[in-house]
Write a protein that holds these residues in place. Structure first.
Motif, PDB file in Angstrom:
ATOM      1  N   SER A  65      46.728  40.633  34.476  1.00  0.00           N
ATOM      2  CA  SER A  65      47.157  39.769  35.578  1.00  0.00           C
ATOM      3  C   SER A  65      45.955  39.294  36.394  1.00  0.00           C
ATOM      4  O   SER A  65      46.003  38.220  37.003  1.00  0.00           O
ATOM      5  N   GLN A  66      44.878  40.078  36.401  1.00  0.00           N
ATOM      6  CA  GLN A  66      43.666  39.633  37.098  1.00  0.00           C
ATOM      7  C   GLN A  66      43.079  38.398  36.411  1.00  0.00           C
ATOM      8  O   GLN A  66      42.647  37.446  37.084  1.00  0.00           O
ATOM      9  N   ILE A  67      43.043  38.410  35.071  1.00  0.00           N
ATOM     10  CA  ILE A  67      42.544  37.235  34.342  1.00  0.00           C
ATOM     11  C   ILE A  67      43.476  36.048  34.565  1.00  0.00           C
ATOM     12  O   ILE A  67      43.026  34.910  34.760  1.00  0.00           O
ATOM     13  N   ASP A  68      44.769  36.308  34.535  1.00  0.00           N
ATOM     14  CA  ASP A  68      45.747  35.241  34.719  1.00  0.00           C
ATOM     15  C   ASP A  68      45.563  34.568  36.078  1.00  0.00           C
ATOM     16  O   ASP A  68      45.524  33.334  36.175  1.00  0.00           O
ATOM     17  N   ASN A  69      45.434  35.370  37.111  1.00  0.00           N
ATOM     18  CA  ASN A  69      45.258  34.806  38.453  1.00  0.00           C
ATOM     19  C   ASN A  69      43.946  34.036  38.558  1.00  0.00           C
ATOM     20  O   ASN A  69      43.870  33.002  39.234  1.00  0.00           O
ATOM     21  N   MET A  70      42.922  34.522  37.892  1.00  0.00           N
ATOM     22  CA  MET A  70      41.606  33.896  37.961  1.00  0.00           C
ATOM     23  C   MET A  70      41.583  32.547  37.251  1.00  0.00           C
ATOM     24  O   MET A  70      41.120  31.541  37.801  1.00  0.00           O
ATOM     25  N   LEU A  71      42.094  32.500  36.028  1.00  0.00           N
ATOM     26  CA  LEU A  71      42.009  31.275  35.235  1.00  0.00           C
ATOM     27  C   LEU A  71      42.981  30.203  35.704  1.00  0.00           C
ATOM     28  O   LEU A  71      42.689  29.009  35.625  1.00  0.00           O
ATOM     29  N   ALA A  72      44.156  30.629  36.165  1.00  0.00           N
ATOM     30  CA  ALA A  72      45.191  29.663  36.518  1.00  0.00           C
ATOM     31  C   ALA A  72      45.021  29.098  37.920  1.00  0.00           C
ATOM     32  O   ALA A  72      45.663  28.102  38.268  1.00  0.00           O
ATOM     33  N   ASP A  73      44.169  29.706  38.726  1.00  0.00           N
ATOM     34  CA  ASP A  73      43.957  29.244  40.096  1.00  0.00           C
ATOM     35  C   ASP A  73      43.324  27.851  40.073  1.00  0.00           C
ATOM     36  O   ASP A  73      42.268  27.642  39.487  1.00  0.00           O
TER      37      ASP A  73
END
Length: 720
Positions: A92-100
């Motif tokens: 979820s950390q990667i998801d939040n980072m890339l999708a921001d």
């Protein structure tokens, strides 16, 4: 046995029942406690003339109310919940980072290509060029930042692996210690030490939060614990310790191993499942590696294609390819990472490089074209089956176009060609079995094999977008890991020369066209564009229309002109008259392609010449800007935005998948815990009833003893 003795057995049994019930009530809130109960049986009866009469009762044992199947289900579910929790928390950390939108890559890529379009609208405007440089710096900074955050996750995984393994070893030691105490207790009393068994079960459950284990209860009461595919963690009183060390295939990557007499046996990540340890390893291999590689894939593809197109241009100072001050690279990137396996026995070293410049996609990706500037060689590859056509020399482009047309009837559309990479975002392994070299794409285990490493490298270059070079001798079993895009994000940057002077951005092209001022026909010549290996005319090349033909002047004997129109592709060797076909034909001369359309009249002239100065020319800037919407990745089938969006979508899907699976597995764990509680848990209502039952039994047995005493006193009184 007397009536008194029978009463004593009843009192003793009732007392044990009361003590057991009281212990259950006291531990109603103790995690892992299994309620206990006494197992009563009747004493042997004594035969009399009137039949057999019972001699009271005894408590044979105190047992746990325990179901091994339910406990196994809890352990399995707990291992899955812990794995999914760890996986979800990290992905979820990667998801939040890339999708921001503000922290991701999409917005900065859009700004960079918007800057190119602004430069194309007026190439002489220095402020627009400076803005483009600023946009490029912002793009590189964003790539660096995303890479840094992913790198931090790698470090976090390594740290968590170490702490998790330390905890696993601690639990293993405690379980082995309890095995010893349980074995001793059972040997001494031949009775199960219920509280110790509960403690051991609790430790196993807690161990499953760290790593998935399987257990086997031995005949001596000890519990053997296994991980992976049966690797021993605890066997009786002995424990095998786990250790974390650098992977033999990649020294930057920490791997889990089993300590034995010979050292540490490295365990494949896929072998370890369940618990936080399994979650960390699956997160790293399934999501973190993919995200880092895909980010590097986008950055490398962007850099390679932009640089390749820029190299065909002319800057605002008039410099073009071949000039000392010409800057051919907009972005800087590093070479692929190569790691030698620490177990290698040979003397070989392996170096890898990205295919640079990348091939060009032609005819909607039906073909790809590559140019080797060192040998002036063009290679055209048909993507459907890998068939190649090759030509070398000053007229190689014309020659190879004619070869393709002669063999297939297909006309190569150079006007719509664009650079594209074949990078996949996977890691690779190069291995040697004593005879053949094998390259394995680790994402799907696809293999390429050849006895000649040079030929194999060429195959990989065409297919995967990178090449490798083996120096020295590889021994049987040696291997190297190649990571073509993993580290690209760290060194992705803007060329220092362009950053210092935006005039060096090659927005124009070095060859230009013009129509004669005295032309009377409606013939129109396009601005044209150059191809790799083009030559700048030292003397203007004239084109004169006469009676349906075009005559080229100042072209050396033997020079070639390739004509493409609705009838196909034909190459003419100078000197020769070239037929003109209305309404439009495309011509390639010395790597420069242009089109003629309309209806020229006799003696109308057109000219190909060097583009002096490079001002007011946006042809290359326009081609650079078009890279945004052309297929610059996946062999011409995906744009940079498409590929980044695919990365964001893939990580988002993984995150959602982990979340859904976690919810489902948590529900299964809750159900398993509820089932265990219904069997092994303490029910206060039931225990209250047992208190009354054993109290009444105690009182009745005590009354029996009182009556026996009174009867005995009566018997004694008769003697006096």
């Amino acid at each position: 046995m007397s009536l008194l003795s029978i009463g004593v057995t009843g009192v003793n049994a009732a007392q044990l029942g009361l003590m057991t019930t009281g212990n259950n009530i006291s531990n109603v809130n103790t995690d892992g406690y299994s309620r206990q109960r006494i197992s009563q049986s009747t004493n042997l009866s004594i035969g009399t003339g009137a039949g057999y009469i019972g001699m009271g009762t005894n408590v044979s044992t105190i047992t746990r109310v325990y179901n091994s199947v339910l406990t196994s289900q809890i352990n399995q579910s707990q291992a899955q919940v812990s794995q999914l929790t760890t996986y979800y928390d990290n992905v979820s950390q990667i998801d939040n980072m890339l999708a921001d939108e503000s922290a991701g890559l999409s917005s900065t890529m859009l700004e960079f290509f918007s800057g190119l379009q602004t430069v194309a609208s007026d190439t002489t405007l220095i402020s627009s060029r400076d803005t483009l440089v600023s946009d490029a710096k912002a793009l590189s900074s964003r790539v660096n930042s995303l890479y840094g955050q992913l790198k931090a996750l790698y470090s976090s995984v390594n740290t968590q692996l170490d702490s998790t393994v330390t905890s696993i070893n601690s639990y293993a030691t405690q379980i082995a210690s309890l095995n010893k105490r349980i074995m001793e207790a059972q040997a001494a009393t031949n009775q199960p030490p219920n509280d110790l068994l509960d403690q051991r079960d609790t430790l196993v459950t807690e161990l499953n939060t760290l790593v998935g284990v399987s257990t086997v209860e031995e005949s001596n009461g000890s519990l053997s614990v296994f991980i992976g595919n049966g690797q021993q963690l605890v066997v009786g009183l002995r424990t095998n310790q786990l250790a974390v060390q650098a992977s033999s295939a990649d020294p930057t990557r920490m791997a889990v191993g089993l300590v034995n007499a010979g050292g540490v046996q490295e365990l494949p990540d896929s072998m370890i499942t369940g618990g936080a340890l399994g979650g960390l390893l699956s997160f790293r291999s399934q999501s973190l590696d993919s995200a880092a590689n895909s980010l590097g894939q986008v950055a490398a593809s962007l850099a390679l294609t932009v640089n390749a197109q820029l190299s065909l241009g002319q800057d605002l100072l008039g410099n073009s390819a071949g000039d000392t001050d010409f800057v051919s690279d907009f972005f800087t990137i590093s070479d692929p990472l190569v790691w030698a396996n620490s177990l290698n026995q040979g003397t070989a070293t392996v170096a890898a490089s990205l295919v640079n410049p990348p091939p060009m996609s032609l005819n909607g990706n039906t073909y790809a074209m590559a140019y080797d500037s060192a040998t002036s060689t063009y290679t055209v590859t048909r993507k459907s089956d890998g068939t190649e056509w090759t030509a070398t020399g000053t007229e190689a482009l014309n020659d190879v176009m004619q070869q393709v047309y002669n063999a297939t009837g297909d006309t190569l559309d150079l006007a719509s060609a664009n650079y594209t990479t074949n990078l996949t975002g996977s890691d690779y392994r190069v291995s040697f079995d004593g005879t053949n070299y094998t390259v394995t794409r680790l994402s799907d285990n696809k293999k390429w094999t050849d006895a000649d490493p040079i030929a194999l490298s060429s195959t990989i270059a065409d297919s995967e977008g990178f090449s490798f070079d083996v120096t020295g001798a590889m021994a049987n079993g040696d291997s190297f890991t190649i990571q073509p895009t993993r580290d690209i994000g760290r060194n992705f940057g803007v060329n220092a020369s362009i950053a210092a002077d935006s005039r060096l951005i090659a927005a124009g092209q070095a060859v230009r066209t013009s129509a004669g001022s005295a032309n009377s026909g409606s013939g129109v010549i396009s601005a044209g564009s150059v191809s790799p290996g083009y030559t700048v005319p030292t003397t203007d090349i004239g084109i004169t229309y006469n009676s349906g033909n075009l005559d080229f002047t100042n072209l050396a004997a033997g020079a070639m002109v390739t004509v493409t129109n609705s009838s196909g592709t034909t190459t003419y060797t100078m000197p020769a008259s070239v037929p003109y076909t209305s309404p439009s034909s495309t011509y390639t001369v010395g790597g420069f392609t242009f089109s003629l359309s309309g209806v020229p009249k006799d003696n109308d002239t057109f000219t190909l010449s060097a583009n002096a100065g490079g001002t007011s020319d946006a042809r290359n800037a326009n081609l650079l800007a078009k890279l945004q919407t052309q297929g610059g990745m996946a062999g011409g089938t995906a744009t940079f935005q498409d590929s980044y969006a695919q990365l964001v979508s893939k990580v988002g899907n993984k995150t959602r998948e982990a979340e859904v699976n976690l919810e489902a597995q948590q529900s299964l764990l809750d159900q398993a815990n509820s089932a265990r509680e219904s069997v092994s848990g303490v029910n206060l209502d039931e225990e209250a009833a047992n208190l009354l039952k054993y109290q009444q039994a105690y009182q009745a047995s005590a009354k029996m003893m009182t009556i026996a005493s009174e009867l005995f006193d009566t018997v004694l009184s008769i003697g006096y």
